[in-house]
Design a protein around this motif. Structure first.
Motif, mmCIF file in Angstrom:
data_model
loop_
_atom_site.group_PDB
_atom_site.id
_atom_site.type_symbol
_atom_site.label_atom_id
_atom_site.label_comp_id
_atom_site.label_asym_id
_atom_site.label_seq_id
_atom_site.Cartn_x
_atom_site.Cartn_y
_atom_site.Cartn_z
ATOM 1 N N ASP A 5 0.808 -1.215 0.000
ATOM 2 C CA ASP A 5 0.000 0.000 0.000
ATOM 3 C C ASP A 5 0.846 1.272 0.000
ATOM 4 N N GLY A 6 2.119 1.074 -0.323
ATOM 5 C CA GLY A 6 3.022 2.214 -0.354
ATOM 6 C C GLY A 6 3.850 2.328 0.894
ATOM 7 N N GLY A 7 3.402 1.712 1.961
ATOM 8 C CA GLY A 7 4.167 1.783 3.185
ATOM 9 C C GLY A 7 4.337 0.424 3.864
ATOM 10 N N GLN A 8 3.468 -0.540 3.486
ATOM 11 C CA GLN A 8 3.495 -1.837 4.169
ATOM 12 C C GLN A 8 3.078 -2.955 3.214
ATOM 13 N N TRP A 9 3.788 -4.044 3.380
ATOM 14 C CA TRP A 9 3.459 -5.243 2.590
ATOM 15 C C TRP A 9 2.481 -6.120 3.377
#
Length: 434
Positions: A5-9
């Motif tokens: 999400d752009g910050g976390q997998w």
């Protein structure tokens, strides 16, 4: 699926693929046996990964499929409840004639007694019961359509044979199979066994729908094929077939158990052995005996002799004891060589033949008489059986006057007398051997 999400997998499982891997092991015979937990533990023991004590402990719970301990464990459980595997037949409808394993008979019927009972069956029906067979093979009702003749060994084809007889044993012509007794009596819902396999034990690998299935047959003697199998013959409800079992004595060592059975006042003896009159102390046969003392006369109508070997023996016998090497005097019919009077004058000595083959060639019936007067023994015979047997109707076959010390029976003049097969009969009756 994997998501960023752009910050976390993050991820989630959407599909699973599993490759089956068999649980490999060995049964108690060392054969490969997969997907059986006891067999897997046995493999671990064989590989040294667990101890014998651990295997024995786990074996109290994991018994393994057959040939391991499943059936044994089930039977042990039944016994704790006062139960056992078997089949409780209605003895007002059925006569049990043969069985193996849990259905074993102490004295199974032989050919002659089997034929005698089947002749009284009102609907000519026999039942084969198999405890461990599939449902549709547990009870098979055999219905005879054509008469049984002397040329056809009905007993052998049903209980022991696996061969074709185009004259007397053809499915749909000579016999039919059914799943219930009611269907067999009514002649409805017959099995579709046009593909009956005569090279296999009964029921010829046939299924009710006409398909084939292997490993469904059994031979009674010597046992082969399916375990826990028995045969029954339908009784006559209008006529009470008189059947009485008597104890049989074995002298020496025989391969199979014999039987003595009265069917409608005819005595039937089934027996085995490997010698009456062999050298030394090697007598081995089945004996229907009665302790007696002093002088005696025995007479028997031997109406049927279904022998196997040329030197198979059946007839009358007087012997000092039931030891294999006992002194004895015999009047015997052989399978191929006729009647002989012989005996043993000394314990463990060789036999002497006093009158050999006074009626030559194969004989299947005769009236026989053996008399003891002191230490003189006389034998008589009539080549064809007589309904009324008296001294006047018999011809002297021979006599042996044996007054030497060697032919004096033991103290108190005690001896065993009777019918021997293999083997002997009580005095004054009709005898069928086979």
């Amino acid at each position: 699926e994997i998501h960023y999400d752009g910050g976390q997998w993050s991820g989630k499982l959407t599909k699973v693929y599993i490759d089956f891997n068999a649980c490999e092991g060995f049964d108690r015979r060392g054969n490969n046996d997969n997907n059986d937990l006891w067999a897997y533990m046995n493999r671990l023991y064989r590989e040294g990964k667990i101890t014998i004590d651990q295997l024995m402990e786990i074996g109290k719970v994991l018994v393994g499929d057959d040939p391991d301990m499943c059936s044994t464990s089930v039977n042990d459980f039944y016994s704790t409840k006062g139960m056992e595997r078997g089949h409780n037949e209605d003895d007002s409808v059925w006569v049990k004639v043969a069985g193996v394993n849990s259905l074993k008979m102490d004295q199974p019927f032989g050919k002659a007694s089997f034929d005698a009972v089947f002749a009284e069956s009102p609907n000519q029906i026999a039942l084969r019961r198999c405890v461990y067979c599939k449902n549709y093979h547990r009870e098979i009702y055999y219905k005879r359509l054509t008469p049984i003749t002397s040329e056809f060994n009905h007993y052998m084809h049903l209980l022991n044979g696996h061969y074709e007889n185009e004259d007397y044993y053809v499915y749909g012509t000579d016999f039919e199979l059914y799943s219930t007794y009611e269907d067999a009596v009514a002649g409805v819902n017959e099995w579709e066994c046009e593909n009956y396999q005569y090279g296999q034990f009964f029921p010829g690998n046939c299924r009710p729908d006409g398909g084939t299935e292997g490993n469904v047959g059994a031979r009674m003697t010597p046992h082969a094929g399916r375990s826990d199998v028995a045969w029954y013959i339908e009784k006559s409800k209008d006529k009470s077939t008189g059947i009485t079992d008597y104890p049989i004595t074995t002298v020496g060592s025989t391969k199979i158990d014999g039987s003595v059975r009265s069917v409608d006042n005819v005595l039937h003896i089934t027996a085995s052995g490997h010698g009456i009159g062999t050298n030394g102390n090697n007598d081995a046969f089945n004996f229907y005996e009665e302790p007696m003392t002093g002088d005696l006369t025995m007479t028997v109508d031997l109406t049927h002799f279904d022998f196997v070997g040329n030197w198979a023996m059946a007839g009358l016998m007087i012997r000092e004891s039931l030891e294999p090497g006992s002194k004895s005097v015999n009047l015997l019919m052989s399978g191929h060589y006729g009647l002989v009077m012989n005996g043993r004058g000394e314990t463990n000595a060789n036999y002497n033949s006093w009158h050999t083959n006074y009626a030559n060639g194969p004989m299947f019936a005769a009236t026989m008489k053996l008399v003891r007067e002191g230490n003189t023994f006389k034998s008589y015979y009539l080549k064809e059986p007589a309904k009324e047997v008296g001294e006047a109707t018999l011809v002297t076959a021979g006599e042996g006057t044996r007054c030497e010390p060697g032919y004096s029976f033991s103290k108190e003049d005690c001896l065993q007398a009777g019918l021997s097969v293999g083997g002997t009969l009580r005095s004054g009756g009709k005898l069928s051997v086979g």
